[in-house]
Design a protein around this motif. Structure first.
Motif, PDB file in Angstrom:
ATOM      1  N   ALA A 278       1.098   5.327   0.720  1.00 29.26           N
ATOM      2  CA  ALA A 278       0.594   6.306   1.414  1.00 29.26           C
ATOM      3  C   ALA A 278       1.286   7.523   1.481  1.00 29.26           C
ATOM      4  O   ALA A 278       2.506   7.615   1.799  1.00 29.26           O
TER       5      ALA A 278
ATOM      6  N   ALA B 296      -4.821   5.573  10.614  1.00 22.76           N
ATOM      7  CA  ALA B 296      -4.002   4.231  10.105  1.00 22.76           C
ATOM      8  C   ALA B 296      -5.032   3.058  10.063  1.00 22.76           C
ATOM      9  O   ALA B 296      -4.718   2.135   9.116  1.00 22.76           O
TER      10      ALA B 296
ATOM     11  N   LEU C 184      -5.619   1.291   6.606  1.00 18.03           N
ATOM     12  CA  LEU C 184      -4.656   0.302   6.085  1.00 18.03           C
ATOM     13  C   LEU C 184      -4.918  -1.110   6.382  1.00 18.03           C
ATOM     14  O   LEU C 184      -5.590  -1.294   7.291  1.00 18.03           O
ATOM     15  N   ASP C 185      -4.361  -1.737   5.473  1.00 18.50           N
ATOM     16  CA  ASP C 185      -4.516  -3.288   5.618  1.00 18.50           C
ATOM     17  C   ASP C 185      -3.348  -3.816   6.387  1.00 18.50           C
ATOM     18  O   ASP C 185      -2.440  -3.857   5.839  1.00 18.50           O
TER      19      ASP C 185
ATOM     20  N   GLN D 256       0.789  -1.234   0.105  1.00 22.17           N
ATOM     21  CA  GLN D 256       0.012  -0.057  -0.140  1.00 22.17           C
ATOM     22  C   GLN D 256       1.017   1.087   0.229  1.00 22.17           C
ATOM     23  O   GLN D 256       1.846   1.262   0.485  1.00 22.17           O
TER      24      GLN D 256
ATOM     25  N   VAL E 238       3.229  -1.261   3.796  1.00 23.53           N
ATOM     26  CA  VAL E 238       2.940  -0.111   3.636  1.00 23.53           C
ATOM     27  C   VAL E 238       4.349   0.799   3.397  1.00 23.53           C
ATOM     28  O   VAL E 238       5.341   0.878   3.995  1.00 23.53           O
TER      29      VAL E 238
END
Lengths: 144, 68
Positions: free
Chosen positions: B22, B51, B54-55, B20, B60
């Protein structure tokens, strides 16, 4: 927080500077990358300067880049005129030409170029790699 | 939590592997332009609540404008 987190330290400027795709909003002011062209002459530092005469004869100059594409200098009519016989491009070039990054705001750049009577401005990545040229006749307009 | 500095080639590799992205810059800068698929996670308001989008099972990658 329990994540594996990576830090892309060079950041968005680095990503943009190499021309990789981004998601860009409409209506943002144009930047150097929106007006740059790729129809320019380059040579290697160890090229024979005398061999550049015909290429420099056209308006503008030849840009000297190394094997990694890093911009080192420019060779124009003045440099060829003053160069010794047998000199290389690196020996005659004007080193360290001014450059801008791809995200340089275009309109102010063109104004500065006009004031300084500069016809071309090299666009380089954050690592100094030549990626394009902005010519003074570029006119800002609606973003793409 | 580990924070490992990486370059753009590894960013690409990790994204292809499902990481991911960010961006921590202010909203206006994020809105003007961001990396493909990046979410906005402003640094000033970073915390457990922000946060939560987020997974946790995926790495990340955070980024700013540059390293300065």
């Amino acid at each position: 927080m329990g994540f594996d987190v990576y830090d892309y330290t060079a950041g968005k400027a680095d990503w943009i500077s190499v021309g990789w795709e981004t998601e860009r909003a409409e209506g943002v002011p144009r930047e150097a990358r929106d007006a740059m062209v790729d129809d320019f002459e380059t040579c290697s530092p160890d090229d024979d300067a005398a061999g550049l005469v015909e290429r420099v004869d056209r308006p503008g100059s030849v840009l000297v880049v190394n094997a990694e594409g890093i911009l080192l200098g420019r060779v124009g009519p003045h440099q060829l005129h003053d160069g010794a016989p047998g000199a290389t491009a690196e020996e005659v070039m004007h080193p360290g030409p001014p450059t801008v990054r791809p995200f340089e705001p275009l309109e102010p750049l063109l104004e500065r170029m006009t004031k300084a009577k500069v016809t071309e401005m090299a666009v380089t990545s954050t690592e100094g790699r030549l990626i394009g040229l902005v010519r003074r006749e570029a006119r800002p307009g609606p973003p793409p | 939590m580990s924070l490992r500095p990486i370059g753009r080639e590894e960013v690409r590799r990790l994204i292809e592997a499902g990481a991911q992205l960010a961006e921590v810059l202010p909203a206006e800068e994020y809105g003007d332009e961001h990396l493909p698929g990046a979410i906005h996670l402003p640094l000033k308001s970073l915390g457990p609540d922000s946060a939560a989008v987020l997974d946790r099972s995926r790495p990340v990658i955070v980024y700013c404008w540059d390293s300065l």
